[in-house]
Design a protein around this motif. Structure first.
Motif, short mmCIF file in Angstrom:
data_model
loop_
_atom_site.label_atom_id
_atom_site.label_comp_id
_atom_site.label_asym_id
_atom_site.label_seq_id
_atom_site.Cartn_x
_atom_site.Cartn_y
_atom_site.Cartn_z
N ASN A 149 -11.57 -2.45 0.83
CA ASN A 149 -10.16 -2.59 0.60
C ASN A 149 -9.35 -4.50 0.23
O ASN A 149 -8.89 -4.00 -1.09
CB ASN A 149 -8.93 -2.16 0.66
CG ASN A 149 -9.16 -0.43 0.71
OD1 ASN A 149 -8.81 -0.02 -0.15
ND2 ASN A 149 -8.91 0.26 2.11
N ASP A 164 -2.14 5.28 1.11
CA ASP A 164 -3.78 4.73 1.24
C ASP A 164 -4.03 4.10 0.58
O ASP A 164 -5.41 3.87 0.54
CB ASP A 164 -4.08 5.78 1.90
CG ASP A 164 -3.91 6.36 3.08
OD1 ASP A 164 -3.30 5.92 3.93
OD2 ASP A 164 -4.27 7.79 2.95
N ARG A 180 1.20 -1.57 0.10
CA ARG A 180 0.28 -0.07 -0.29
C ARG A 180 0.89 1.16 -0.02
O ARG A 180 1.81 1.42 0.82
CB ARG A 180 -1.43 0.08 0.99
CG ARG A 180 -2.37 -1.02 1.35
CD ARG A 180 -2.54 -1.11 2.61
NE ARG A 180 -3.31 -0.06 2.72
CZ ARG A 180 -4.86 0.60 2.45
NH1 ARG A 180 -4.99 -0.07 1.73
NH2 ARG A 180 -4.90 1.72 3.23
#
Length: 400
Positions: free
Chosen positions: A211, A123, A120
């Motif tokens: 996510n 974000d 990641r």
């Protein structure tokens, strides 16, 4: 499988053609649909007269071999999603809601369970990795589906999978079949069934803020799908095989175009941080004094610093991370802007302040502000535009 409605008719048509090509076994037709320009967030264009270079993405892919400390320095974090069963050894990378029919890659792996890791940055999910074996890749090969020919690519082009639901995945064809059976079951069981995302996946994704999830389509079966957000969202994303010197497959990585040259931090923030770090302590103090004079309309102090060369139009300001030219416009200071223009302020903003193709110059920024600037400031800008050129360099300290 019931799909979410796509936003653009042209994209629906394109994906429909792709699905039809796969369903008919026309892999060559599919290959022609998906050579794609690699486009960064700033709309980079390929160099049409150069061939595809397999090394052009090495810097991004190689971050999968960095230590935690090295990743942290680049603004990247690593997290383990879980182990993915690949009972057939075939691997599909796709948007599971838009093109579940996409064929598996031409290369296969030994059947087994493999860890999936996400990287990641800013974000966002920047990279998704399927770790096949230990070791450090010596080189990376673009992952292909049947019918794709790497020799047809030019510099900056890729073969990748299209995303329109903001998701990517790794899965075995067995898991794809399980998703289709779950979809059919839900449609039969629930008269109000809308689509797989809203009625099946959304609840599972909630725990990760939409996510990622290791999704099991049918609770009674072991098949799973590693589902993850696709970087900045919709687009076309390539996957790469990491190979050792002997050609042994070590990992499969999908790059979602978030990081550039292995750097996960926002390039604009990197640029201004570097510019501020390049200032000496005395220059930092002068910049702070100049900004205070600008804010307080202390024209004499501001002019003295400019005339002495202790600040310049493009000197960065630590408190705001803008330049003096930028802040004179933001704060609506026509007298200060006029003086900055006389000291060589360029029309073109430094790259870290630019936004797309529409806001690259200071005048464009001024006109884009929600609150209109004063007539006096706009008059200075109009005179500046008549006399200046976006290629005119500024004098004194400037951002890289």
């Amino acid at each position: 499988m019931t799909m979410p409605r796509l936003s653009e008719p042209s994209r629906r048509a394109l994906l429909g053609l792709a699905a039809a090509a796969v369903g008919a076994g026309l892999a060559a037709s599919l290959a022609k649909l998906f050579p794609w320009q690699r486009a960064g967030r700033d709309g980079d264009r390929p160099v049409a007269d150069k061939p595809y270079d397999a090394r052009e993405n090495d810097a991004n892919l190689s971050v999968t071999g960095l230590t935690e400390d090295e990743l942290r320095e680049r603004g990247i974090t690593r997290m383990t999603l879980g182990r993915l069963p690949l009972p057939s050894g075939a691997v599909i990378a796709a948007d599971p809601l838009v093109q579940p029919e996409r064929p598996a890659f031409t290369r296969t792996v030994p059947p087994g369970d493999y860890p999936v890791t996400l990287y990641r940055a800013q974000d966002r999910v920047a990279l998704a990795e399927l770790r096949i074996a230990d070791g450090t890749p010596e080189h990376w090969d673009l992952a292909l589906v049947p019918g794709q020919d790497i020799a047809t690519l030019k510099a900056g082009e890729i073969f990748g999978y299209p995303v329109d639901a903001g998701l990517g995945c790794f899965m075995d064809p067995v898991a794809r079949d399980a998703m289709q059976r779950r979809d059919a079951q839900e449609q039969k069981r629930n008269a109000r069934y809308s689509n797989y995302y809203d009625d099946v996946l959304a609840d599972e994704l909630k725990d990760s803020d939409l996510n990622w999830v290791m999704h099991r389509p049918l609770p009674e079966e072991p098949a799973q799908v590693a589902v993850f957000a696709s970087g900045w969202g919709d687009g076309v994303y390539a996957s790469y095989w990491g190979l050792d010197a002997g050609g042994r497959m070590l990992r499969l990585v999908t790059d979602f175009g978030v990081i550039e040259n292995g750097e996960g931090r926002d390039p604009r923030k990197v640029a201004v941080t570097a510019a501020l770090a390049a200032l000496s302590p005395a220059q930092r103090r002068d910049s702070a004094r100049g900004y205070e004079a600008l804010r307080c309309d202390d024209h004499a102090a501001f002019a003295a610093l400019l005339d002495a060369g202790r600040i310049a139009p493009e000197t960065p300001i630590e408190e705001t991370q803008g330049t003096f030219t930028f802040e004179a416009i933001r704060l609506d200071k026509p007298a200060a802007l006029e003086r900055l223009v006389r000291h060589g302020a360029p029309l073109l903003m430094p790259p870290y302040l630019q936004i797309g193709d529409e806001r690259k110059t200071y005048p464009a920024y001024a006109r884009d502000l929600t609150a209109s600037r004063s007539p006096q400031l706009l008059a200075v800008i109009e005179a500046w535009e008549r006399a200046g050129s976006i290629d005119t360099p500024s004098r004194g300290q400037t951002l890289p």
